[in-house]
Design a protein around this motif. Structure first.
Motif, mmCIF file in Angstrom:
data_model
loop_
_atom_site.group_PDB
_atom_site.id
_atom_site.type_symbol
_atom_site.label_atom_id
_atom_site.label_comp_id
_atom_site.label_asym_id
_atom_site.label_seq_id
_atom_site.Cartn_x
_atom_site.Cartn_y
_atom_site.Cartn_z
ATOM 1 N N THR A 131 0.827 -1.206 0.000
ATOM 2 C CA THR A 131 0.000 0.000 0.000
ATOM 3 C C THR A 131 0.862 1.257 0.000
ATOM 4 O O THR A 131 1.801 1.387 0.780
ATOM 5 C CB THR A 131 -0.921 0.024 1.237
ATOM 6 O OG1 THR A 131 -1.731 -1.150 1.231
ATOM 7 C CG2 THR A 131 -1.820 1.245 1.221
ATOM 8 N N LYS A 135 -2.037 6.327 0.851
ATOM 9 C CA LYS A 135 -3.333 5.647 0.940
ATOM 10 C C LYS A 135 -3.453 4.807 2.203
ATOM 11 O O LYS A 135 -4.515 4.254 2.494
ATOM 12 C CB LYS A 135 -3.535 4.744 -0.280
ATOM 13 C CG LYS A 135 -3.526 5.495 -1.614
ATOM 14 C CD LYS A 135 -3.679 4.523 -2.776
ATOM 15 C CE LYS A 135 -3.652 5.250 -4.127
ATOM 16 N NZ LYS A 135 -3.758 4.302 -5.267
ATOM 17 N N LYS A 139 -6.835 3.263 4.248
ATOM 18 C CA LYS A 139 -7.054 1.820 4.304
ATOM 19 C C LYS A 139 -7.220 1.355 5.741
ATOM 20 O O LYS A 139 -8.090 0.520 6.043
ATOM 21 C CB LYS A 139 -5.891 1.077 3.638
ATOM 22 C CG LYS A 139 -6.163 -0.397 3.406
ATOM 23 C CD LYS A 139 -5.203 -1.000 2.401
ATOM 24 C CE LYS A 139 -5.616 -2.404 2.029
ATOM 25 N NZ LYS A 139 -4.753 -2.981 0.972
#
Length: 365
Positions: A131, A135, A139
């Motif tokens: 990831t 972001k 998440k």
């Protein structure tokens, strides 16, 4: 609504494909059956790669049509409403609902039914491995919104510790290990197995069981095997997106004549039972079913000491660091030479009905 005096357990999972989580769902379902529950398995896809336990009832509610809805949250809310209606009309009022794996969890967070628990089968950290940092916060927030809604049951202490560390103290959780039907495993291990390879004889090979993915680290496994004594062939059971890549690696290492690729087999137990020992090379795991399955069959086991699972079942002398090719090569050499040094007994608490009872106790505590 269906009327019944039976207690009802519903286990929800996306599909019954050939993985450890799916096998665990079927085994846990058997545990509830042994406790007198009417057990229902609800899945979102028709894919089935295991023999289905005849003691359980199976239902298919397809998620695919809902994928046409562009808004993810609205899509999951509508599907959850459909699941609630289906359960109320076709199954009855469940005494316990167990959601398995994130695709199911993302839906069941919107369910209005009571007695829902999530079964957390893998380290949450694994979801962040690739990831982008920009972001990551978003998440984490999404996962917090899911897993704060209902109690979480983690399949190992390592998984629970990771869940709490990553998603915070407001997560309600406990650890309940995966169940293992020792009688069934032993029974299935007695089935005949055939192979076109004449070198595959009892106690004359070592075996690895697992999907060909980054997680299972077949690259490390093959490189370590190439450095070991290679006294016995290495048998690989499984399938996956890195299958061809792994075969190519075996050839480039000059060990393709010693590494036997047998593909996926829904009954790996005869191969495990007759092997000289089982080796695991995983980079990460939730619980890793094949270790207690092998221990059930009195099969010696060595493994990488990945963040959760192996160290909760094996002594330190059976473990090596993750991604350490040299250490794994040495341990594989020891396994081939003296397999009896790596035998460990399995605890009776892993029996399906004992594990199912722990879920009931946790729900009602």
């Amino acid at each position: 609504m269906k009327q019944s005096t039976d207690k009802i357990a519903v286990l929800i999972i996306s599909a019954i494909k050939g993985g450890g989580a799916e096998r665990s769902v079927l085994t846990l379902g058997q545990g509830f059956h042994e406790l007198g529950y009417k057990v229902h398995i609800l899945r979102f896809k028709s894919l089935t790669e295991y023999d289905l336990n005849p003691n359980l009832a199976y239902h298919l509610l397809k998620f695919k049509p809902y994928k046409l809805i562009p808004n993810e949250r609205f899509r999951h809310k509508l599907f959850a409403r459909a699941i609630d209606n289906f359960i109320e009309k076709k199954i009855g009022k469940p005494d316990i609902i167990l959601s398995n794996l994130e695709p199911s969890d993302r839906v069941m967070v919107h369910s209005k039914l009571p007695n829902i628990m999530y079964i957390i089968r893998n380290n949450i950290s694994n979801k962040f491995r690739l990831t982008d940092n920009n972001k990551l916060e978003n998440k984490i927030s999404k996962l917090q919104n899911i897993y704060r809604k209902h109690p979480c049951v983690c399949v190992s202490k390592g998984v629970e510790n990771d869940l709490q560390a990553r998603l915070g103290p407001h997560i309600t959780s406990t650890t309940i290990y995966n169940p293992f039907d020792k009688q069934l495993i032993k029974q299935m291990s007695n089935e005949l197995y055939s192979t076109p390879h004449s070198v595959l004889k009892p106690n004359q090979y070592i075996v690895h069981v697992g999907s060909f993915t980054y997680q299972k680290a077949h690259d490390v496994l093959l490189k370590a095997y190439a450095q070991s004594s290679k006294a016995y062939p290495l048998v690989l059971l499984g399938k996956g997106k890195m299958f061809d890549e792994t075969k190519a690696l075996a050839k480039s290492l000059g060990i393709d004549d010693k590494v036997i690729f047998l593909g996926f087999n829904k009954n790996p137990y005869p191969y495990m039972k007759h092997s000289r020992g089982l080796v695991l090379s995983s980079r990460f795991e939730g619980f890793v079913r094949v270790i207690p399955e092998a221990l059930t069959l009195d099969t010696p086991v060595i493994s990488t000491d990945c963040p959760s699972g192996p160290s909760e079942m094996l002594p330190a002398s059976s473990l090596v660091p993750v991604d350490d090719i040299d250490a794994l090569a040495i341990k594989m050499k020891e396994l081939m030479a003296e397999p009896q040094s790596f035998r460990v007994s399995l605890d009776e608490s892993f029996l399906p009905k004992n594990i199912a009872q722990q879920y009931i106790d946790y729900l009602t505590s």
